[in-house]
Scaffold this motif. Structure first.
Motif, PDB file in Angstrom:
ATOM      1  N   GLY A 104       0.772  -1.229   0.000  1.00 37.37           N
ATOM      2  CA  GLY A 104       0.000   0.000   0.000  1.00 37.37           C
ATOM      3  C   GLY A 104       0.806   1.283   0.000  1.00 37.37           C
ATOM      4  O   GLY A 104       0.298   2.339  -0.384  1.00 37.37           O
ATOM      5  N   MET A 105       2.067   1.243   0.423  1.00 37.38           N
ATOM      6  CA  MET A 105       2.865   2.453   0.483  1.00 37.38           C
ATOM      7  C   MET A 105       3.204   2.950  -0.919  1.00 37.38           C
ATOM      8  O   MET A 105       3.360   2.169  -1.853  1.00 37.38           O
ATOM      9  CB  MET A 105       4.144   2.210   1.280  1.00 37.38           C
ATOM     10  N   LEU A 106       3.343   4.255  -1.047  1.00 35.77           N
ATOM     11  CA  LEU A 106       3.640   4.844  -2.342  1.00 35.77           C
ATOM     12  C   LEU A 106       5.142   4.826  -2.608  1.00 35.77           C
ATOM     13  O   LEU A 106       5.947   5.146  -1.720  1.00 35.77           O
ATOM     14  CB  LEU A 106       3.122   6.281  -2.391  1.00 35.77           C
ATOM     15  N   PRO A 171      -2.681   4.832  -3.096  1.00 31.59           N
ATOM     16  CA  PRO A 171      -2.652   3.890  -1.977  1.00 31.59           C
ATOM     17  C   PRO A 171      -3.387   2.594  -2.303  1.00 31.59           C
ATOM     18  O   PRO A 171      -4.519   2.615  -2.782  1.00 31.59           O
ATOM     19  CB  PRO A 171      -3.359   4.658  -0.848  1.00 31.59           C
ATOM     20  N   GLY A 172      -2.732   1.465  -2.047  1.00 29.97           N
ATOM     21  CA  GLY A 172      -3.351   0.173  -2.289  1.00 29.97           C
ATOM     22  C   GLY A 172      -3.205  -0.343  -3.706  1.00 29.97           C
ATOM     23  O   GLY A 172      -3.656  -1.452  -4.001  1.00 29.97           O
ATOM     24  N   HIS A 173      -2.614   0.485  -4.603  1.00 29.52           N
ATOM     25  CA  HIS A 173      -2.390   0.066  -5.989  1.00 29.52           C
ATOM     26  C   HIS A 173      -3.719  -0.284  -6.668  1.00 29.52           C
ATOM     27  O   HIS A 173      -4.680   0.479  -6.528  1.00 29.52           O
ATOM     28  CB  HIS A 173      -1.376  -1.080  -6.034  1.00 29.52           C
ATOM     29  N   LEU A 178      -9.509  -2.928  -5.431  1.00 31.06           N
ATOM     30  CA  LEU A 178     -10.672  -3.689  -5.876  1.00 31.06           C
ATOM     31  C   LEU A 178     -11.161  -4.622  -4.770  1.00 31.06           C
ATOM     32  O   LEU A 178     -12.378  -4.760  -4.548  1.00 31.06           O
ATOM     33  CB  LEU A 178     -10.319  -4.489  -7.133  1.00 31.06           C
ATOM     34  N   GLN A 179     -10.214  -5.264  -4.069  1.00 28.47           N
ATOM     35  CA  GLN A 179     -10.603  -6.105  -2.936  1.00 28.47           C
ATOM     36  C   GLN A 179     -11.285  -5.285  -1.848  1.00 28.47           C
ATOM     37  O   GLN A 179     -12.282  -5.713  -1.255  1.00 28.47           O
ATOM     38  CB  GLN A 179      -9.378  -6.804  -2.341  1.00 28.47           C
ATOM     39  N   ALA A 180     -10.735  -4.087  -1.589  1.00 22.60           N
ATOM     40  CA  ALA A 180     -11.301  -3.237  -0.537  1.00 22.60           C
ATOM     41  C   ALA A 180     -12.737  -2.850  -0.858  1.00 22.60           C
ATOM     42  O   ALA A 180     -13.585  -2.752   0.041  1.00 22.60           O
ATOM     43  CB  ALA A 180     -10.434  -1.991  -0.346  1.00 22.60           C
TER      44      ALA A 180
END
Length: 296
Positions: A104-106, A171-173, A178-180
């Motif tokens: 998740g980190m940029l 964040p989260g790519h 999509l999962q979130a």
């Protein structure tokens, strides 16, 4: 490419190391935790990789200096990443890509610690376990060069992965976002008492999840439109879909909701051995991947 440095040898690092070994590469691994080397060697052997081509050092800089590609898997904390990438950037050859497995980190934030060559820092986010699931999300930061992106994409493809290139960092790519989105509605349905945890799992695993293992959401939607394809779907189901969007939930992770989720999972999996369940999952994933390879 002949040698990969695997920095951080927790569950993701062990899986990455095994994957690289299984594809004929030498691996030099590093982790400061006590007993890390023993756990790593046991882990790669359990996956089926030969640890003979694996070397270990507690010195991350020494590992990076010996590598043609660096795959970092440290904890998701900016202070840890910065301390580590300062070392990696100072030790690795200037042409070596520094890839983080961060979920998740940029990459821009991670690259701030790479004072020498921030242009070679990317996120190369796998899906667990990396030795089994093909996807890798390759994400550039503000200062990442096209050369580094091209090199990372080519490297991952060369070891049997299915890399995708993000055009911008967020964040989260992609896949985790999509999962979130799915988790948000799943949690909301439980919170509203619409369905049990077990029924929601069944709704996905015995429904759209079967199709999603073969094709993505857009391709599946296109097929569902018959001869008219996705244009037909959008024409006829676009307005209802918008209405569903407006009705989606906005759950808040309260202690009460957390208890509902935990209790629901406990009820669903009562008496099930987690290790056996994981083996079952991996066996089915392997079968699906094999079927996809064999199909025209």
């Amino acid at each position: 490419m002949s040698t990969v440095a695997v920095i951080g040898t927790g569950a993701i690092g062990v899986s990455w190391a095994a994957h690289f070994l299984l594809h004929g590469l030498d691996v030099v691994a590093s982790d400061p935790a006590p007993g890390a080397e023993r756990r790593l060697r046991e882990g790669v052997a359990e996956i089926g990789a030969d640890p003979a081509r694996l070397t270990f050092t507690a010195d991350a800089g020494r590992a990076a200096a010996a590598a043609d590609f660096v795959q970092e898997n440290a904890p998701e904390r900016e202070d840890v990443k910065h301390a580590l990438f300062a070392v990696l950037d100072g030790a690795a050859r200037s042409d070596v890509v520094l890839a983080s497995s961060s979920s998740g980190m940029l990459p821009t934030a991670i690259a701030r610690a790479a004072a020498r060559h921030p242009e070679r820092v990317v996120v190369g986010h796998p899906f667990h376990p990396p030795h089994l699931v093909p996807l890798v999300e390759v994400v550039p930061g503000e200062r990442t060069s096209e050369a580094a992106m091209d090199a990372a994409m080519a490297f991952y493809a060369s070891v049997g992965k299915k890399p995708i290139r993000l055009r911008q960092e967020l964040p989260g790519h992609i896949a985790n976002r999509l999962q979130a989105a799915l988790w948000r509605e799943a949690y909301s349905l439980v919170d509203r008492g619409v369905a049990s945890v077990a029924d929601i799992d069944t709704a996905i695993s015995q429904g759209p999840g079967l199709r999603w293992a073969v094709l993505g959401p857009f391709a599946n939607q296109h097929l569902s439109g018959g001869p008219g394809g996705i244009a037909h779907v959008l024409e006829h189901l676009g307005p209802p879909t918008e209405a569903w969007w407006r009705d989606l939930g906005h759950p808040v992770m309260t202690p009460e909701l957390e208890k509902k989720i935990v209790d629901g999972v406990d009820e669903e999996l009562a008496g099930v051995d987690p290790a056996a369940l994981a083996r079952y999952r991996d066996t089915v994933v392997r079968a699906v991947l094999a079927a996809k390879e064999e199909s025209p």
